[in-house]
Design a protein around this motif. Sequence first.
Motif: not given
Length: 345
Positions: A102, A116, A119
């Motif tokens: 992520g 970020d 994920a």
Amino acid sequence: MERTEQDVVDALLEALRHVGIDAQTRSGDASVDAVIALPSGEYLPVQITSTSLVTPESTAKLLRRRAKPGTEATPLVVADRITEQGRQALNQANWNWLDLRGHLRLVGPGVFVDADVPAQSTSRPERPALSGQVGLELAALLLLDPTSRVGVREAATALGRAPSSVSSAFAALRAAGLVNATHEPVRPEMFWELAEHWNPVGADVSRLPAPDGSRDDSVLHLGLDNVESTVGWALTDTVAAMRYDAPVSARADHPPDFYVPDRSALRRATRLLGSAAEPSTRAGRVRVAPTPLVCARRVDGSPWGDGPWPLAHPLFVALDLAQDPGRGREILSLWSPKEPWHRVW
């Protein structure tokens, strides 16, 4: 499940879309895997390298897999897991990267992304293999002698842990790709993963104990007799590395670093030796290691070097050096300890 080439490209495209950047797959150039449309209006061709784990050591291997000569493609690595120190190594090498747990880093003309993203990794356990104390101790035990095959019960006896706990730790290490089917550690990945979790606690002291059988020896339990079969203090870090002939230089009066057996020994040492008011005034530093193996598996260096102090095993000295991303890593890249020890970094 192993990812195909298209899976890797799709994962990158998905991460880019999440941060508002468009891209398309390669067209007409075999050395280009994707073309990214940058906010500046320019286009960034990239060549993707896919791997499961990135550590500082494996970054050197990735650099050798650089884009073909003559191509303008920017290298970008997509990995199931990139350690924090592996990320730093990639950044220093000017590589872009996507950690499928992520996080995306993309640097180019008119763009800087360090963010970020959702994920996408499915091949690694959610719980880090070395997040628990037993896993950390087991990793250290395996790296002490990486050529030996250690079973669950043997490891449990050596660590003083329940076989069930050790079995679970082995399973987590296998799932993370850090040990093979015969319980041998995967090197150097296991070392660098352990280095990320290597967090000793310590204190600076204003004087050093006298290793001469005096009161300090008895009160502080230095353990200067029968070094390799008893528990006691262990010299580590820069001064110990010099004793092992690692390519490190320091002043003759460089403050030494010691591991002591436990927190009560640390408190006793700081009380008897006094806490240093400032780092610049310290005579040395005392630490408690993340695993008791450090003070239980000491090395008697007196037959081949001067100095009265027992040494920490080269593995633990290397783990301390690895905490310095600049100087320490450079030393490790050039240091291979002599027999009977093994280079595991």
